[in-house]
Design a protein around this motif. Sequence first.
Motif, PDB file in Angstrom:
ATOM      1  N   GLN A  68       0.687  -1.111  -0.370  1.00  0.00           N
ATOM      2  CA  GLN A  68       0.335  -0.637   0.078  1.00  0.00           C
ATOM      3  C   GLN A  68       0.576   1.432   0.166  1.00  0.00           C
ATOM      4  O   GLN A  68       1.381   1.761   0.939  1.00  0.00           O
ATOM      5  CB  GLN A  68      -1.028   0.308   1.158  1.00  0.00           C
ATOM      6  CG  GLN A  68      -2.449  -1.331   1.692  1.00  0.00           C
ATOM      7  CD  GLN A  68      -2.527  -0.935   2.500  1.00  0.00           C
ATOM      8  OE1 GLN A  68      -3.341  -0.722   2.522  1.00  0.00           O
ATOM      9  NE2 GLN A  68      -2.064  -2.875   2.824  1.00  0.00           N
ATOM     10  N   THR A  69       0.298   2.382  -0.598  1.00  0.00           N
ATOM     11  CA  THR A  69       1.516   3.488  -1.062  1.00  0.00           C
ATOM     12  C   THR A  69       0.632   4.329  -0.482  1.00  0.00           C
ATOM     13  O   THR A  69       1.343   5.863  -0.703  1.00  0.00           O
ATOM     14  CB  THR A  69       1.265   3.872  -2.589  1.00  0.00           C
ATOM     15  OG1 THR A  69       0.508   3.790  -3.278  1.00  0.00           O
ATOM     16  CG2 THR A  69       1.872   2.807  -3.078  1.00  0.00           C
ATOM     17  N   THR A  79      -5.301   2.223  -2.390  1.00  0.00           N
ATOM     18  CA  THR A  79      -3.517   1.951  -3.036  1.00  0.00           C
ATOM     19  C   THR A  79      -2.564   1.120  -3.217  1.00  0.00           C
ATOM     20  O   THR A  79      -1.892   1.282  -1.985  1.00  0.00           O
ATOM     21  CB  THR A  79      -3.600   3.550  -3.975  1.00  0.00           C
ATOM     22  OG1 THR A  79      -4.851   4.590  -3.046  1.00  0.00           O
ATOM     23  CG2 THR A  79      -2.616   3.708  -4.198  1.00  0.00           C
ATOM     24  N   LYS A 110       0.994  -0.559  -5.240  1.00  0.00           N
ATOM     25  CA  LYS A 110       1.878  -0.843  -5.803  1.00  0.00           C
ATOM     26  C   LYS A 110       2.901  -2.480  -6.122  1.00  0.00           C
ATOM     27  O   LYS A 110       2.297  -3.182  -4.731  1.00  0.00           O
ATOM     28  CB  LYS A 110       2.916  -0.082  -5.828  1.00  0.00           C
ATOM     29  CG  LYS A 110       3.846   0.063  -4.927  1.00  0.00           C
ATOM     30  CD  LYS A 110       5.512   0.510  -4.344  1.00  0.00           C
ATOM     31  CE  LYS A 110       6.346  -0.243  -3.456  1.00  0.00           C
ATOM     32  NZ  LYS A 110       7.737   1.582  -3.516  1.00  0.00           N
ATOM     33  N   GLU A 121       1.235   3.002  -9.367  1.00  0.00           N
ATOM     34  CA  GLU A 121      -0.111   2.860  -8.461  1.00  0.00           C
ATOM     35  C   GLU A 121      -1.016   2.701  -8.995  1.00  0.00           C
ATOM     36  O   GLU A 121      -1.584   2.956 -10.377  1.00  0.00           O
ATOM     37  CB  GLU A 121       0.352   4.314  -8.042  1.00  0.00           C
ATOM     38  CG  GLU A 121       1.187   4.895  -7.572  1.00  0.00           C
ATOM     39  CD  GLU A 121       1.110   5.928  -6.443  1.00  0.00           C
ATOM     40  OE1 GLU A 121       1.873   5.479  -5.172  1.00  0.00           O
ATOM     41  OE2 GLU A 121       0.491   6.523  -6.315  1.00  0.00           O
ATOM     42  N   ARG A 180      -5.293   1.451  -7.685  1.00  0.00           N
ATOM     43  CA  ARG A 180      -6.299   1.793  -7.146  1.00  0.00           C
ATOM     44  C   ARG A 180      -7.025   0.109  -6.884  1.00  0.00           C
ATOM     45  O   ARG A 180      -7.577   0.361  -7.899  1.00  0.00           O
ATOM     46  CB  ARG A 180      -7.577   3.000  -6.916  1.00  0.00           C
ATOM     47  CG  ARG A 180      -6.473   4.053  -6.118  1.00  0.00           C
ATOM     48  CD  ARG A 180      -6.886   5.380  -7.154  1.00  0.00           C
ATOM     49  NE  ARG A 180      -6.465   6.139  -8.330  1.00  0.00           N
ATOM     50  CZ  ARG A 180      -5.369   6.202  -8.749  1.00  0.00           C
ATOM     51  NH1 ARG A 180      -4.545   6.675  -7.708  1.00  0.00           N
ATOM     52  NH2 ARG A 180      -4.648   6.132  -9.766  1.00  0.00           N
TER      53      ARG A 180
END
Length: 360
Positions: free
Chosen positions: A50-51, A64, A66, A73, A75
């Motif tokens: 998660q970013t 979100t 990666k 990225e 979603r």
Amino acid sequence: MRLVLPVRLPRARAAVAAVAAALLLLAGMPSAHAEPSGPPKMADGFGLTQTDSVSGSATNFVVTVKTAQVAGEHRIRILLPDDYSANPAKRYPVLYFLHGASDDPGNPRLAYPALLAAKSVITVIPDGGHRGWYSNWLDQETAAGAQNWENFHIDQVIPFIDANLRTIAAKKGRAVAGLSMGGFGSLHYAQAHPELFSQVGAFSGADDLSRDHAVMRAAVVATLTNIGAPLCGSGDPTCSLDFGPAVSSDAIFGTPYPILDADWRWNEADPSTHMDRLAGMGISLYTGDGGGNPANPEFWVRSAAQHAKEHLDALGYPYHYVDYGNGSGWGSCDGGHDYNCWAQDLVDFVPRVEAAFASA
């Protein structure tokens, strides 16, 4: 003369004060039945990191992530039934809903009313890219970077969802459906991974990529080569005709040109001629007619859906097929390739898939 109060009155006042204090204390405490104030926490795993923090409400939120499988990225929008938090021992089936080209799960309109109204199913809307076509691209060295969308969804998103939410993590508890590009994706995933899904739906899908439907192939190639970008100009970064950096027409399935069977990968990926791979699944196909106007994509979608239907008929498989033509009587649909028609498709589809899950 001094008035003497009965002893019961001071005691009554003390009791009232105690009750009032208790009520004030309880007012500041969360109720055991109160809804959570935000989305559930999601743990990284299965190659997904998660970013950003999870955003949205307790029942409609976006994660979100990666991954090394796909550049950038991505979603993932998740819709939970209203009773999810109130039933901590209950598990739910999952509908994976695949969006169309030039869209993104960050778009709140993808949470269609019928999906939000679902009573007994979790809906997961993963990013499929502006023109990812729900496939592992043949060419991973294009300007678009890594494009292993199938690996992302099948090997990462599904186990990530099963690990973080109370799902029925089995074939009987999964459905996949999608619109337009996502309609191709839903049929492709169900055909390639029949062990994962019990229901499949395609709304205005790219159901035929065979050499018999050159127009549909040309539409895929147009997204790859990004021929519509010049029509966007320079002032609209969200233009739906801009699919990202131009890549070769061969990037996903090799050459699309039917010369000496060089296009065999396109024929292998074509859903319409491989409907036998959906044996035992619930199958739903929806199409309009674009108002009879060849300039409307739905005009061509209809023949692709009809080809898929013809193959199902030849196999003798049961299916649910809706051709709503010009949209008359189909909600606010005008028969085109657009939101209102897909919204009504989902009004028909969601209760049916919920009933299928319940009977399973």
